[in-house]
Motif scaffolding. Structure first.
Motif, short mmCIF file in Angstrom:
data_model
loop_
_atom_site.label_atom_id
_atom_site.label_comp_id
_atom_site.label_asym_id
_atom_site.label_seq_id
_atom_site.Cartn_x
_atom_site.Cartn_y
_atom_site.Cartn_z
N ASP A 160 -15.26 21.09 45.44
CA ASP A 160 -16.59 20.80 44.94
C ASP A 160 -17.00 19.46 45.53
O ASP A 160 -16.86 18.43 44.92
N GLU A 161 -17.47 19.50 46.77
CA GLU A 161 -17.73 18.23 47.45
C GLU A 161 -18.99 18.24 48.30
O GLU A 161 -19.34 17.22 48.87
N ASP A 162 -19.67 19.38 48.42
CA ASP A 162 -20.87 19.46 49.27
C ASP A 162 -20.61 18.91 50.67
O ASP A 162 -21.42 18.18 51.23
N ASP A 214 -17.59 25.44 48.78
CA ASP A 214 -17.41 24.99 47.40
C ASP A 214 -17.34 26.13 46.39
O ASP A 214 -17.97 27.17 46.56
N PHE A 215 -16.63 25.88 45.30
CA PHE A 215 -16.45 26.88 44.25
C PHE A 215 -17.78 27.42 43.74
O PHE A 215 -17.93 28.61 43.49
N LYS A 216 -18.76 26.52 43.58
CA LYS A 216 -20.05 26.94 43.02
C LYS A 216 -20.77 27.97 43.90
O LYS A 216 -21.72 28.61 43.44
N PHE A 222 -11.29 19.76 37.09
CA PHE A 222 -12.51 18.95 37.24
C PHE A 222 -13.71 19.85 37.54
O PHE A 222 -14.83 19.53 37.15
N ILE A 223 -13.49 20.96 38.20
CA ILE A 223 -14.60 21.89 38.50
C ILE A 223 -15.03 22.61 37.23
O ILE A 223 -16.22 22.73 36.94
#
Ligand SMILES: [Zn+2]
Length: 131
Positions: A80-82, A101-103, A122-123
């Motif tokens: 999750d870091e763009d 990323d997971f999203k 954290f995600i």
């Protein structure tokens, strides 16, 4: 359990400065990465993984893994870091063609990973996602 990840803690900037080797550091929080020591750094990515990460640090088998089989987890369960993406040619039927990323996972995949409990905490916390 296959192994417990270990290695020095580094920042996003340090992880990003590794260039092509950026796939080695494991993201465990915003701006927090583990620069993985062997054997953890040898685990590869697959969109149809045979392993996953529990409790942020434990690489666990999701199925019986015969000797000689490559250990693969879905890198997106830790990302999750763009920033980092990489093309995927894992060859599985459900290959997304891209690791990101997971999203950005298809809802069916993110739901499955959340149900299995193999998404970095954290995600889960940040996006308040529930299985
Ligand atoms: Zn793939």
């Amino acid at each position: 359990m296959i192994c417990r990840f270990s290695g020095p803690m580094i920042s996003f900037a340090e992880a990003a400065s590794k260039g092509e080797k950026e796939c080695y550091p494991l993201q465990i929080d915003d701006n927090k990465y583990i620069d993985l020591d062997p054997p953890g750094c040898f685990a590869n990515h697959s969109c149809e993984p045979n392993a996953g990460i529990r409790a942020d640090l434990e690489l666990v088998a999701l199925t019986d893994i015969p000797a000689g089989t490559e250990i693969r987890y879905d890198y997106s369960t830790t990302m999750d870091e763009d920033y980092f993406t990489m093309p995927c040619r894992c060859g599985s039927e459900s290959c997304r063609g891209k690791v990101e990323d997971f999203k950005l996972l298809p809802p069916s995949a993110s739901k499955r990973y959340l149900t299995l409990g193999i998404v970095m905490s954290f995600i889960v916390r940040k996006h308040n996602v529930k299985p």
